[in-house]
Design a protein around this motif. Structure first.
Motif, short mmCIF file in Angstrom:
data_model
loop_
_atom_site.label_atom_id
_atom_site.label_comp_id
_atom_site.label_asym_id
_atom_site.label_seq_id
_atom_site.Cartn_x
_atom_site.Cartn_y
_atom_site.Cartn_z
N ALA A 235 -15.21 78.48 146.70
CA ALA A 235 -15.02 77.06 146.45
C ALA A 235 -14.10 76.41 147.47
O ALA A 235 -14.29 75.25 147.85
CB ALA A 235 -14.46 76.84 145.04
N ARG A 269 -12.31 72.46 137.55
CA ARG A 269 -11.63 71.94 138.75
C ARG A 269 -12.51 71.01 139.57
O ARG A 269 -12.00 70.10 140.24
CB ARG A 269 -11.17 73.10 139.62
CG ARG A 269 -10.17 74.02 138.92
CD ARG A 269 -9.75 75.16 139.81
NE ARG A 269 -8.96 76.15 139.07
CZ ARG A 269 -8.49 77.27 139.59
NH1 ARG A 269 -8.71 77.55 140.86
NH2 ARG A 269 -7.80 78.12 138.85
N HIS A 270 -13.81 71.22 139.54
CA HIS A 270 -14.68 70.44 140.42
C HIS A 270 -15.74 69.65 139.68
O HIS A 270 -16.44 68.84 140.29
CB HIS A 270 -15.37 71.38 141.43
CG HIS A 270 -14.41 72.17 142.27
ND1 HIS A 270 -13.76 71.64 143.37
CD2 HIS A 270 -13.97 73.46 142.15
CE1 HIS A 270 -12.97 72.57 143.90
NE2 HIS A 270 -13.08 73.67 143.19
N CYS A 272 -18.51 70.74 138.44
CA CYS A 272 -19.86 71.22 138.69
C CYS A 272 -20.52 71.72 137.41
O CYS A 272 -19.87 72.16 136.48
CB CYS A 272 -19.83 72.38 139.70
SG CYS A 272 -19.06 71.97 141.28
#
Length: 317
Positions: A235, A269-270, A272
């Motif tokens: 990542a 965190r992202h 996705c």
């Protein structure tokens, strides 16, 4: 015959928001198959909130299901305990309901990224070749493929597997599988720091860009890189977007714990979307190792899933 209804794993769609994650984790850990397994060891699953329940199960499974704790051996080096027929049937039925047994097809036809997880040498070959079959057959359309491994030295038995004679580390086994599955020769780019991290990049017309990575350990003095380290390393090299959809390819027995880690590191965190699937044993060219699906292995990976989901719960805002 013992059977349980299937229990869904926590969901993680693109633009992920963790509002219902506590309920979804609680549904898995407080399920009927989990209660039955705990009862088989003379205990009762507490009627508690998800945080307290995960803490209880972490301690309970550490006593009863952690067969690696003595010497912290690799999974294939565990001395398996004996189980009677009734206990074996219960464990397999519970593991099936909790999503550790059966392979499942990718839920979607298109993914921005496919992550192929490393492991023992046999698993590296199985997963990378299965991922190649999915991508090249048109079963899924993939923008980028990353095979995630480490600098764990292969054992003598692993190096004896057909095709792995020249491989020294887990990342080399992943590389062999990727090159065989995608019919590649040599990387067009390579970078890294010897013995710590490595990235090999392949490009071929008509195929997604492919990376084979050896991640550094976040605790190098204590252990090799683990699944979470490989997710973080990958990542950190990508520009992930909340609209991205990621397909994680592993072995069925590891799906729950590696799915939990993926949600914690990539979903939270992202933002996705994450789907995690296991290879189909009927479609791999390298057979599963003897004992790979013994009852003790299922219990060990249920514990891994409990630890992973507890870490996910503790990471929630």
């Amino acid at each position: 015959m013992v059977t349980f209804p299937p229990v869904a794993l926590p969901a993680c769609e693109p633009g992920f928001r963790p509002g219902r994650l506590d309920d979804q984790i609680h549904r898995w850990v407080a399920s009927e198959p989990m209660k039955a397994l705990v009862a088989a060891y003379g205990e009762s699953l507490p009627d508690a909130g998800v945080g307290d329940l995960l803490a209880w199960l972490d301690a309970f499974s550490g006593v009863h299901w952690d067969f690696r704790r003595h010497g912290r051996v690799e999974r294939d080096q565990v001395t398996a305990p004996a189980f009677d027929a009734g206990r074996t049937e219960l464990i397999v039925a519970a593991a099936t309901a909790l999503r550790l047994v059966e392979a499942a097809p990718p839920p979607h036809s298109e993914y921005d990224h496919m992550l192929v997880l490393g492991g023992l040498g046999r698993a590296c070959l199985q997963r990378s070749r299965y991922a190649a079959e999915l991508a090249l057959s048109g079963a899924v359309k993939v923008g980028e493929v990353a095979a995630l491994g480490s600098f764990r030295p292969l054992t003598h038995a692993e190096r004896e597997l057909p095709g792995l004679g020249g491989a020294a580390f887990e990342v080399d086994a992943m590389d062999v599988g990727v090159r065989a599955g995608f019919d590649l020769t040599r990387p067009v780019e390579r970078e890294g720091l010897e013995g710590e991290w490595d990235v090999r990049t392949y490009r071929w017309p008509g195929q997604p860009e492919i990376h084979v990575l050896a991640a550094p350990s976040s605790e190098p003095a204590i252990r090799r890189a683990n699944t979470a380290d490989t997710y973080e390393f990958w990542a950190g090299r990508m520009r992930l977007r909340a609209t991205d959809r990621i397909l994680v390819v592993t072995t069925p027995i590891y799906v729950p714990f590696q799915h939990g880690d993926a949600i914690r590191i990539l979903g939270l965190r992202h933002g996705c979307g994450i789907d995690t699937i296991g290879v189909d044993p009927s479609r791999v060219t390298v057979p599963f190792a003897p004992g790979a699906t013994n009852p003790d292995r299922y219990l060990q990976e249920m514990r891994s899933a409990i630890v992973s989901m507890r870490a996910l719960h503790q990471a929630l805002p």
